[in-house]
Design a protein around this motif. Structure first.
Motif, mmCIF file in Angstrom:
data_model
loop_
_atom_site.group_PDB
_atom_site.id
_atom_site.type_symbol
_atom_site.label_atom_id
_atom_site.label_comp_id
_atom_site.label_asym_id
_atom_site.label_seq_id
_atom_site.Cartn_x
_atom_site.Cartn_y
_atom_site.Cartn_z
ATOM 1 N N UNK A 174 -87.691 -51.372 -31.498
ATOM 2 C CA UNK A 174 -88.266 -50.290 -32.266
ATOM 3 C C UNK A 174 -89.343 -50.802 -33.198
ATOM 4 N N UNK A 175 -89.229 -52.009 -33.728
ATOM 5 C CA UNK A 175 -90.223 -52.570 -34.630
ATOM 6 C C UNK A 175 -91.544 -52.814 -33.931
ATOM 7 N N UNK A 176 -91.496 -53.120 -32.626
ATOM 8 C CA UNK A 176 -92.726 -53.336 -31.877
ATOM 9 C C UNK A 176 -93.544 -52.071 -31.731
ATOM 10 N N UNK A 177 -92.853 -50.963 -31.530
ATOM 11 C CA UNK A 177 -93.551 -49.684 -31.391
ATOM 12 C C UNK A 177 -94.181 -49.291 -32.724
ATOM 13 N N UNK A 192 -95.133 -51.247 -35.111
ATOM 14 C CA UNK A 192 -96.269 -52.139 -35.350
ATOM 15 C C UNK A 192 -97.476 -51.748 -34.515
ATOM 16 N N UNK A 193 -97.229 -51.332 -33.270
ATOM 17 C CA UNK A 193 -98.327 -50.908 -32.406
ATOM 18 C C UNK A 193 -98.974 -49.631 -32.935
ATOM 19 N N UNK A 194 -98.148 -48.690 -33.394
ATOM 20 C CA UNK A 194 -98.683 -47.442 -33.941
ATOM 21 C C UNK A 194 -99.450 -47.723 -35.222
ATOM 22 N N UNK A 195 -98.910 -48.589 -36.061
ATOM 23 C CA UNK A 195 -99.595 -48.947 -37.297
ATOM 24 C C UNK A 195 -100.942 -49.607 -37.000
ATOM 25 N N UNK A 196 -100.960 -50.477 -36.019
ATOM 26 C CA UNK A 196 -102.221 -51.118 -35.623
ATOM 27 C C UNK A 196 -103.213 -50.119 -35.070
#
Length: 69
Positions: free
Chosen positions: A1-4, A6-10
């Motif tokens: 879930x943290x990867x998603x 981070x991707x959305x934040x990026x």
């Protein structure tokens, strides 16, 4: 879930940066729009002041002024 997350934040970071670098776009759009409007007005002026259209307008105005009430 943290990867998603981070991707959305990026993704949002890139979108905000791109939106900030687009500051001159509205000025150029207004300039192109103004030039296009002036060109259209010049063409319309040439058409309305031509002999054929001018004669038709004068005839139409003359008929309107001479209309019986």
């Amino acid at each position: 879930m943290g990867g998603v997350r981070g991707a959305v934040s990026g993704w949002w970071r890139v979108r905000r940066r791109g939106a900030r670098s687009d500051t001159g776009m509205t000025t150029s759009e207004y300039a192109v729009g103004t030039i296009a409007a002036a060109a259209f007005a010049a063409v319309l002026y040439k058409i309305v002041t031509s002999g054929t259209v001018s004669g038709a307008l004068e005839s139409m105005i003359g008929k309107a002024l001479d209309a019986p009430f």
